[in-house]
Design a protein around this motif. Structure first.
Motif, PDB file in Angstrom:
ATOM      1  N   ASP A 286       0.833  -1.206   0.000  1.00 53.74           N
ATOM      2  CA  ASP A 286       0.000   0.000   0.000  1.00 53.74           C
ATOM      3  C   ASP A 286       0.867   1.254   0.000  1.00 53.74           C
ATOM      4  O   ASP A 286       0.562   2.221  -0.701  1.00 53.74           O
ATOM      5  CB  ASP A 286      -0.937   0.027   1.207  1.00 53.74           C
TER       6      ASP A 286
ATOM      7  N   CYS B 208       0.886   4.140  -2.808  1.00 54.51           N
ATOM      8  CA  CYS B 208       0.636   5.539  -2.441  1.00 54.51           C
ATOM      9  C   CYS B 208       1.794   6.439  -2.842  1.00 54.51           C
ATOM     10  O   CYS B 208       1.580   7.577  -3.275  1.00 54.51           O
ATOM     11  CB  CYS B 208       0.348   5.648  -0.946  1.00 54.51           C
ATOM     12  N   LYS B 209       3.022   5.948  -2.735  1.00 55.63           N
ATOM     13  CA  LYS B 209       4.174   6.726  -3.197  1.00 55.63           C
ATOM     14  C   LYS B 209       4.085   6.950  -4.706  1.00 55.63           C
ATOM     15  O   LYS B 209       4.365   8.051  -5.197  1.00 55.63           O
ATOM     16  CB  LYS B 209       5.478   5.990  -2.860  1.00 55.63           C
TER      17      LYS B 209
ATOM     18  N   TYR C  90       1.503   9.569  -5.228  1.00 60.52           N
ATOM     19  CA  TYR C  90       2.044  10.876  -4.834  1.00 60.52           C
ATOM     20  C   TYR C  90       2.876  11.447  -5.983  1.00 60.52           C
ATOM     21  O   TYR C  90       2.749  12.619  -6.340  1.00 60.52           O
ATOM     22  CB  TYR C  90       2.892  10.736  -3.561  1.00 60.52           C
TER      23      TYR C  90
ATOM     24  N   LEU D 248      -6.728   3.897  -3.163  1.00 60.98           N
ATOM     25  CA  LEU D 248      -5.991   4.175  -1.928  1.00 60.98           C
ATOM     26  C   LEU D 248      -5.739   5.671  -1.774  1.00 60.98           C
ATOM     27  O   LEU D 248      -5.888   6.233  -0.687  1.00 60.98           O
ATOM     28  CB  LEU D 248      -4.647   3.442  -1.926  1.00 60.98           C
ATOM     29  N   TRP D 249      -5.336   6.311  -2.860  1.00 60.95           N
ATOM     30  CA  TRP D 249      -5.026   7.742  -2.815  1.00 60.95           C
ATOM     31  C   TRP D 249      -6.249   8.543  -2.393  1.00 60.95           C
ATOM     32  O   TRP D 249      -6.152   9.453  -1.573  1.00 60.95           O
ATOM     33  CB  TRP D 249      -4.519   8.216  -4.173  1.00 60.95           C
TER      34      TRP D 249
ATOM     35  N   LEU E 104      -6.968   8.779   1.398  1.00 61.96           N
ATOM     36  CA  LEU E 104      -6.040   9.483   2.286  1.00 61.96           C
ATOM     37  C   LEU E 104      -6.576  10.859   2.663  1.00 61.96           C
ATOM     38  O   LEU E 104      -7.354  11.465   1.931  1.00 61.96           O
ATOM     39  CB  LEU E 104      -4.676   9.650   1.614  1.00 61.96           C
TER      40      LEU E 104
ATOM     41  N   LYS F 252      -2.109  14.063   1.439  1.00 57.91           N
ATOM     42  CA  LYS F 252      -1.999  14.316  -0.004  1.00 57.91           C
ATOM     43  C   LYS F 252      -1.200  15.586  -0.298  1.00 57.91           C
ATOM     44  O   LYS F 252      -0.546  15.682  -1.321  1.00 57.91           O
ATOM     45  CB  LYS F 252      -3.383  14.443  -0.630  1.00 57.91           C
TER      46      LYS F 252
ATOM     47  N   PHE G  57       2.392   8.627   6.346  1.00 59.84           N
ATOM     48  CA  PHE G  57       1.749   7.342   6.058  1.00 59.84           C
ATOM     49  C   PHE G  57       2.043   6.347   7.178  1.00 59.84           C
ATOM     50  O   PHE G  57       1.142   5.685   7.687  1.00 59.84           O
ATOM     51  CB  PHE G  57       2.244   6.788   4.719  1.00 59.84           C
TER      52      PHE G  57
END
Length: 103
Positions: A15, A19-20, A23, A76-77, A80, A85, A97
């Motif tokens: 995850d 997410c990275k 980003y 997932l993004w 958040l 974000k 995170f």
């Protein structure tokens, strides 16, 4: 044992990597071919919503596609917080995170 030593388990690491990736997508730091993998909401409609710059979650019918990074990454993004974000750097995003996971 993972939470005791504040270590992410394998699923949380996956995850985090997704997410990275998201980003970097949102901040346009991915190579150009990877930036073209997603369509952002502002490319689909002209409404000024909070999530207009988020990647649009692709429609899917199979369980396999639901687990792909093309679907799971944007999903997932979007889950958040805005604070995460809007992290000023990838390093600060990673710290937030991990903090979120161990709270």
């Amino acid at each position: 044992i993972f939470s005791k030593y504040k270590i992410l388990d394998i699923y949380e690491l996956i995850d985090l990597e997704l997410c990275k990736f998201m980003y970097q997508y949102v901040h346009n730091t991915l190579p150009t071919p990877l930036l073209n993998l997603f369509v952002s909401n502002d490319q689909v409609h002209d409404y000024h919503t909070r999530g207009r710059f988020n990647a649009r979650i692709q429609e899917h019918k199979s369980a396999i596609m639901a687990k792909s990074y093309l679907v799971k990454g944007p999903s997932l993004w979007s889950s958040l917080s805005m604070d995460m974000k809007q992290s000023v750097s990838l390093d600060s995003f990673i710290k937030k995170f991990k903090k979120m996971k161990f709270e």
